[in-house]
Design an enzyme around this catalytic site. Sequence first.
Site, PDB file in Angstrom:
ATOM      1  N   HIS A 161      47.542  54.282  40.088  1.00 54.43           N
ATOM      2  CA  HIS A 161      47.572  52.857  39.771  1.00 54.43           C
ATOM      3  C   HIS A 161      47.975  52.051  41.010  1.00 54.43           C
ATOM      4  O   HIS A 161      49.096  52.152  41.479  1.00 54.43           O
ATOM      5  CB  HIS A 161      48.584  52.633  38.640  1.00 54.43           C
ATOM      6  CG  HIS A 161      48.703  51.216  38.194  1.00 54.43           C
ATOM      7  ND1 HIS A 161      49.848  50.475  38.391  1.00 54.43           N
ATOM      8  CD2 HIS A 161      47.823  50.402  37.560  1.00 54.43           C
ATOM      9  CE1 HIS A 161      49.671  49.268  37.881  1.00 54.43           C
ATOM     10  NE2 HIS A 161      48.449  49.196  37.377  1.00 54.43           N
TER      11      HIS A 161
ATOM     12  N   GLU B 120      42.745  53.541  42.170  1.00 56.16           N
ATOM     13  CA  GLU B 120      42.359  52.249  41.600  1.00 56.16           C
ATOM     14  C   GLU B 120      42.233  51.144  42.656  1.00 56.16           C
ATOM     15  O   GLU B 120      43.032  51.078  43.584  1.00 56.16           O
ATOM     16  CB  GLU B 120      43.410  51.806  40.564  1.00 56.16           C
ATOM     17  CG  GLU B 120      42.945  50.585  39.792  1.00 56.16           C
ATOM     18  CD  GLU B 120      44.059  49.798  39.133  1.00 56.16           C
ATOM     19  OE1 GLU B 120      45.197  49.790  39.638  1.00 56.16           O
ATOM     20  OE2 GLU B 120      43.774  49.157  38.107  1.00 56.16           O
TER      21      GLU B 120
ATOM     22  N   ASP C 242      41.987  46.978  42.455  1.00 54.77           N
ATOM     23  CA  ASP C 242      41.864  45.667  41.813  1.00 54.77           C
ATOM     24  C   ASP C 242      41.137  44.772  42.807  1.00 54.77           C
ATOM     25  O   ASP C 242      41.456  44.786  44.001  1.00 54.77           O
ATOM     26  CB  ASP C 242      43.245  45.075  41.518  1.00 54.77           C
ATOM     27  CG  ASP C 242      43.944  45.816  40.387  1.00 54.77           C
ATOM     28  OD1 ASP C 242      43.273  46.158  39.400  1.00 54.77           O
ATOM     29  OD2 ASP C 242      45.162  46.040  40.501  1.00 54.77           O
TER      30      ASP C 242
ATOM     31  N   HIS D 188      46.022  42.810  43.441  1.00 55.21           N
ATOM     32  CA  HIS D 188      46.142  42.713  41.990  1.00 55.21           C
ATOM     33  C   HIS D 188      46.024  41.293  41.449  1.00 55.21           C
ATOM     34  O   HIS D 188      45.400  41.066  40.422  1.00 55.21           O
ATOM     35  CB  HIS D 188      47.474  43.317  41.531  1.00 55.21           C
ATOM     36  CG  HIS D 188      47.667  43.253  40.054  1.00 55.21           C
ATOM     37  ND1 HIS D 188      48.307  42.207  39.424  1.00 55.21           N
ATOM     38  CD2 HIS D 188      47.260  44.078  39.068  1.00 55.21           C
ATOM     39  CE1 HIS D 188      48.310  42.398  38.126  1.00 55.21           C
ATOM     40  NE2 HIS D 188      47.680  43.529  37.869  1.00 55.21           N
TER      41      HIS D 188
ATOM     42  N   GLU E  67      38.506  47.382  39.493  1.00 52.54           N
ATOM     43  CA  GLU E  67      38.678  46.414  38.400  1.00 52.54           C
ATOM     44  C   GLU E  67      38.251  45.025  38.853  1.00 52.54           C
ATOM     45  O   GLU E  67      38.708  44.519  39.877  1.00 52.54           O
ATOM     46  CB  GLU E  67      40.146  46.356  37.942  1.00 52.54           C
ATOM     47  CG  GLU E  67      40.331  45.311  36.824  1.00 52.54           C
ATOM     48  CD  GLU E  67      41.762  45.137  36.334  1.00 52.54           C
ATOM     49  OE1 GLU E  67      42.639  45.963  36.680  1.00 52.54           O
ATOM     50  OE2 GLU E  67      42.003  44.148  35.611  1.00 52.54           O
TER      51      GLU E  67
HETATM   52 CA    CA Z   1      44.297  47.114  37.542  1.00 54.76          CA
END
Ligand code: CA
Length: 337
Positions: A29, A56, A58, A71, A162
């Site tokens: 994460h 991940e 973002d 993020h 994301e």
């Molecule tokens: Ca995320």
Amino acid sequence: MLNRFSLATLGLIFSLAASQAAQPVVIAHRGASGYLPEHTLEAKALAHAMGADFLEQDLVLTKDDVPIVMHDIQLETISDVATKFPDRKRADGHYYALDFSLAEIKLLQAHERVNLKTGQAVYPGRFPLGKSSFQIPTLEEELQLIAGLNKSRGRNVGIYPEMKQPAWHRKQGHDLSKIVLPILRRYGYATKKDECWVQCFEWDEVKRIRAELGWEGRLLLLLGPTSRNPDGSDSSRWFTAEGLREAAKYADGVGPALNSIVSGKSKADRQVTDFVKNAHAAGLAVHPYTLRADDLPKIVDSMDDALSLLFTEAKIDGLFSDFPDLAVQWRDKNASR
Ligand code: CA
């Protein structure tokens, strides 16, 4: 003798058995963010070395439409933007990445997430605030880092991009998904066989990514921590068997908060909910967020307890964690579930 129907049925049974026997995946994460500032290349390299299955990203856009890995749509909680560009905040007091060119963003130092009210680190036990030197990477810099590490380490660690607030981006005249998807394809992420999950909290965008933008890779619908999504929209419809069947028309998986998987206020009264069962019945993988060793939910008394609960009892298919090393170690030690 087996006819065509029974062969197909057998195939389905075998593939279901295989998918159920597959080990859950560990998603780093924001990288190994428990140890290094979130979303820096250093945090991604460490997570790669720790054996995470996915890293991940973002994604938000700069003024010149370059996807960068961070993020928030604002810069001030993870960088020195307020010091370097004091005059560039909007009327609401925030410094938006979308108001800065990539060249300007590259002048910033990235750091551990801070609480703006106190000026202190959100997680004080983590990497010291303001030490060493970190940058905010572009998506392409990060994809090149991962491809490079996959080559030099002989691994095939996946990516987990994301789309952050795509509706807000579009209202500002910038189309995040339309810019990001071609980049993913160019780096070899295009189909469900590729080690890539695209994720988003916005159902309209999930549908658009699939139906309008033609994304053929894996897609995950993120669900807000209660019945509220970050954009304020209601997500309660997704917590029913019917809602999950609807989600499965476009998505391959769902990403709920941990408290959707196990309810309760303490270890004594905790209970696995129907969520995973209903999602699996709809054909959806379940990858909840976010397990943090330094901020454990009240229903567990240790990281091992949490991992056993989520992987073995709740039977999730993947987990977002700031501490991918601990999740990978637990998973590999308890290989059969
Ligand atoms: Ca995320």
